[in-house]
Design a protein around this motif. Structure first.
Motif, PDB file in Angstrom:
ATOM      1  N   ARG A 110      -2.215  -2.284  -7.904  1.00  0.00           N
ATOM      2  CA  ARG A 110      -1.954  -0.974  -8.496  1.00  0.00           C
ATOM      3  C   ARG A 110      -2.987  -0.665  -9.571  1.00  0.00           C
ATOM      4  O   ARG A 110      -3.544   0.431  -9.626  1.00  0.00           O
ATOM      5  CB  ARG A 110      -0.539  -0.966  -9.080  1.00  0.00           C
ATOM      6  CG  ARG A 110      -0.076   0.348  -9.621  1.00  0.00           C
ATOM      7  CD  ARG A 110       1.339   0.197 -10.208  1.00  0.00           C
ATOM      8  NE  ARG A 110       1.619   1.288 -11.088  1.00  0.00           N
ATOM      9  CZ  ARG A 110       1.203   1.393 -12.349  1.00  0.00           C
ATOM     10  NH1 ARG A 110       0.476   0.458 -12.872  1.00  0.00           N
ATOM     11  NH2 ARG A 110       1.516   2.434 -13.079  1.00  0.00           N
ATOM     12  N   ASN A 111      -3.269  -1.650 -10.428  1.00  0.00           N
ATOM     13  CA  ASN A 111      -4.274  -1.471 -11.477  1.00  0.00           C
ATOM     14  C   ASN A 111      -5.674  -1.298 -10.900  1.00  0.00           C
ATOM     15  O   ASN A 111      -6.451  -0.470 -11.377  1.00  0.00           O
ATOM     16  CB  ASN A 111      -4.237  -2.642 -12.460  1.00  0.00           C
ATOM     17  CG  ASN A 111      -2.941  -2.673 -13.255  1.00  0.00           C
ATOM     18  OD1 ASN A 111      -2.296  -1.643 -13.441  1.00  0.00           O
ATOM     19  ND2 ASN A 111      -2.558  -3.852 -13.699  1.00  0.00           N
ATOM     20  N   GLU A 164       6.417   5.271  -7.439  1.00  0.00           N
ATOM     21  CA  GLU A 164       7.742   5.394  -8.046  1.00  0.00           C
ATOM     22  C   GLU A 164       8.150   4.180  -8.856  1.00  0.00           C
ATOM     23  O   GLU A 164       9.191   4.198  -9.506  1.00  0.00           O
ATOM     24  CB  GLU A 164       8.782   5.673  -6.962  1.00  0.00           C
ATOM     25  CG  GLU A 164       8.581   7.014  -6.305  1.00  0.00           C
ATOM     26  CD  GLU A 164       9.620   7.323  -5.256  1.00  0.00           C
ATOM     27  OE1 GLU A 164      10.628   6.596  -5.167  1.00  0.00           O
ATOM     28  OE2 GLU A 164       9.422   8.300  -4.521  1.00  0.00           O
ATOM     29  N   THR A 165       7.359   3.119  -8.853  1.00  0.00           N
ATOM     30  CA  THR A 165       7.777   1.898  -9.537  1.00  0.00           C
ATOM     31  C   THR A 165       7.065   1.676 -10.863  1.00  0.00           C
ATOM     32  O   THR A 165       7.527   0.883 -11.669  1.00  0.00           O
ATOM     33  CB  THR A 165       7.519   0.663  -8.653  1.00  0.00           C
ATOM     34  OG1 THR A 165       6.126   0.564  -8.405  1.00  0.00           O
ATOM     35  CG2 THR A 165       8.303   0.736  -7.368  1.00  0.00           C
ATOM     36  N   GLY A 166       5.956   2.350 -11.079  1.00  0.00           N
ATOM     37  CA  GLY A 166       5.180   2.096 -12.288  1.00  0.00           C
ATOM     38  C   GLY A 166       4.763   0.644 -12.335  1.00  0.00           C
ATOM     39  O   GLY A 166       4.454   0.046 -11.313  1.00  0.00           O
ATOM     40  N   ASP A 167       4.786   0.070 -13.531  1.00  0.00           N
ATOM     41  CA  ASP A 167       4.390  -1.335 -13.660  1.00  0.00           C
ATOM     42  C   ASP A 167       5.595  -2.229 -13.953  1.00  0.00           C
ATOM     43  O   ASP A 167       5.481  -3.278 -14.562  1.00  0.00           O
ATOM     44  CB  ASP A 167       3.314  -1.497 -14.734  1.00  0.00           C
ATOM     45  CG  ASP A 167       3.777  -1.021 -16.099  1.00  0.00           C
ATOM     46  OD1 ASP A 167       4.919  -0.528 -16.204  1.00  0.00           O
ATOM     47  OD2 ASP A 167       3.001  -1.151 -17.059  1.00  0.00           O
ATOM     48  N   ARG A 225      11.410  -3.137 -10.449  1.00  0.00           N
ATOM     49  CA  ARG A 225      11.395  -1.989  -9.525  1.00  0.00           C
ATOM     50  C   ARG A 225      10.517  -2.301  -8.321  1.00  0.00           C
ATOM     51  O   ARG A 225      10.831  -1.905  -7.197  1.00  0.00           O
ATOM     52  CB  ARG A 225      10.921  -0.741 -10.251  1.00  0.00           C
ATOM     53  CG  ARG A 225      11.956  -0.259 -11.277  1.00  0.00           C
ATOM     54  CD  ARG A 225      11.566   1.010 -11.946  1.00  0.00           C
ATOM     55  NE  ARG A 225      11.759   2.102 -10.982  1.00  0.00           N
ATOM     56  CZ  ARG A 225      11.296   3.326 -11.170  1.00  0.00           C
ATOM     57  NH1 ARG A 225      10.616   3.628 -12.246  1.00  0.00           N
ATOM     58  NH2 ARG A 225      11.507   4.253 -10.261  1.00  0.00           N
ATOM     59  N   ILE A 226       9.410  -3.001  -8.542  1.00  0.00           N
ATOM     60  CA  ILE A 226       8.540  -3.407  -7.430  1.00  0.00           C
ATOM     61  C   ILE A 226       9.289  -4.378  -6.522  1.00  0.00           C
ATOM     62  O   ILE A 226       9.274  -4.237  -5.299  1.00  0.00           O
ATOM     63  CB  ILE A 226       7.219  -4.019  -7.943  1.00  0.00           C
ATOM     64  CG1 ILE A 226       6.394  -2.929  -8.630  1.00  0.00           C
ATOM     65  CG2 ILE A 226       6.449  -4.686  -6.809  1.00  0.00           C
ATOM     66  CD1 ILE A 226       5.186  -3.441  -9.379  1.00  0.00           C
ATOM     67  N   ILE A 279       0.840  -1.200   0.000  1.00  0.00           N
ATOM     68  CA  ILE A 279       0.000   0.000   0.000  1.00  0.00           C
ATOM     69  C   ILE A 279       0.878   1.255   0.000  1.00  0.00           C
ATOM     70  O   ILE A 279       0.645   2.194  -0.764  1.00  0.00           O
ATOM     71  CB  ILE A 279      -0.972  -0.009   1.196  1.00  0.00           C
ATOM     72  CG1 ILE A 279      -2.016  -1.100   0.997  1.00  0.00           C
ATOM     73  CG2 ILE A 279      -1.633   1.363   1.395  1.00  0.00           C
ATOM     74  CD1 ILE A 279      -2.860  -1.381   2.217  1.00  0.00           C
ATOM     75  N   GLY A 280       1.898   1.260   0.847  1.00  0.00           N
ATOM     76  CA  GLY A 280       2.829   2.393   0.874  1.00  0.00           C
ATOM     77  C   GLY A 280       3.567   2.545  -0.440  1.00  0.00           C
ATOM     78  O   GLY A 280       3.716   3.655  -0.954  1.00  0.00           O
ATOM     79  N   LEU A 281       4.002   1.444  -1.012  1.00  0.00           N
ATOM     80  CA  LEU A 281       4.719   1.462  -2.279  1.00  0.00           C
ATOM     81  C   LEU A 281       3.853   2.030  -3.402  1.00  0.00           C
ATOM     82  O   LEU A 281       4.299   2.880  -4.183  1.00  0.00           O
ATOM     83  CB  LEU A 281       5.171   0.045  -2.633  1.00  0.00           C
ATOM     84  CG  LEU A 281       5.702  -0.179  -4.037  1.00  0.00           C
ATOM     85  CD1 LEU A 281       7.023   0.536  -4.216  1.00  0.00           C
ATOM     86  CD2 LEU A 281       5.848  -1.650  -4.308  1.00  0.00           C
TER      87      LEU A 281
END
Length: 164
Positions: A153-154, A120-123, A127-128, A113-115
């Motif tokens: 995220r989506n 900052e990671t997009g998809d 990076r995730i 949730i914080g991420l």
């Protein structure tokens, strides 16, 4: 010496008297407020099982002194669902098999949730994975966890589009 602090935990203001200024936020949540969803894993800030959101930012609650968060807003795993309706991140973890034994799951969900809020990671799965590296899963459910974060995220973006 007793210290009095005030926290808003899962939307409810709570005043707490603390006898020992060394009490961690994790111990306060688990032992005094009986919010045991936040887990004590390593107790050294290395596993992420104790991750909660404080003022919207993810932290390891085992490393945070409770007194240093006087006046803060704390969100734990218990504060996510709305009745029988799961938070989209919780639902995504279930739908994507983002857990096995479940011990790390509350910290993983709170970190996700914080991420997602940090945006900052997009998809990008790599990076995730890097951004979630502070949350360890001994069962090896990391593939499902990454898929759950992408899915959540989506879902959250879609919810935001519908309400805009």
């Amino acid at each position: 010496m007793t210290l009095s602090i005030s926290l808003t935990v899962n939307g409810v203001r709570t005043d707490v008297a603390i006898d020992d200024p060394r009490v961690t936020l994790l111990d306060l949540l688990r032992e005094r407020l009986h919010l045991t969803g936040t887990k004590k894993g390593c107790d050294r800030g290395q596993c992420g099982a104790c991750t909660v959101l404080v003022d919207g930012r993810r932290i390891n609650s085992c490393l945070a002194l409770a007194v240093s968060h006087d006046g803060a807003e704390v969100l734990t795993i218990e504060g996510l669902a709305s009745g029988d309706r799961l938070h989209p991140v919780q639902a995504a973890f279930i739908d994507n098999d983002g857990f096995q034994c479940g011990f790390c799951t509350p910290g993983q969900i709170m970190s996700a949730i914080g991420l997602i809020a940090e945006a900052e990671t997009g998809d990008d799965p790599e990076r995730i994975r890097e951004a979630m590296s502070g949350n360890l899963c001994r069962c090896g459910a990391h593939v499902g966890i990454i898929e759950a974060v992408l899915d959540a995220r989506n879902r959250l973006a879609e919810d935001e589009r519908r309400t805009a």
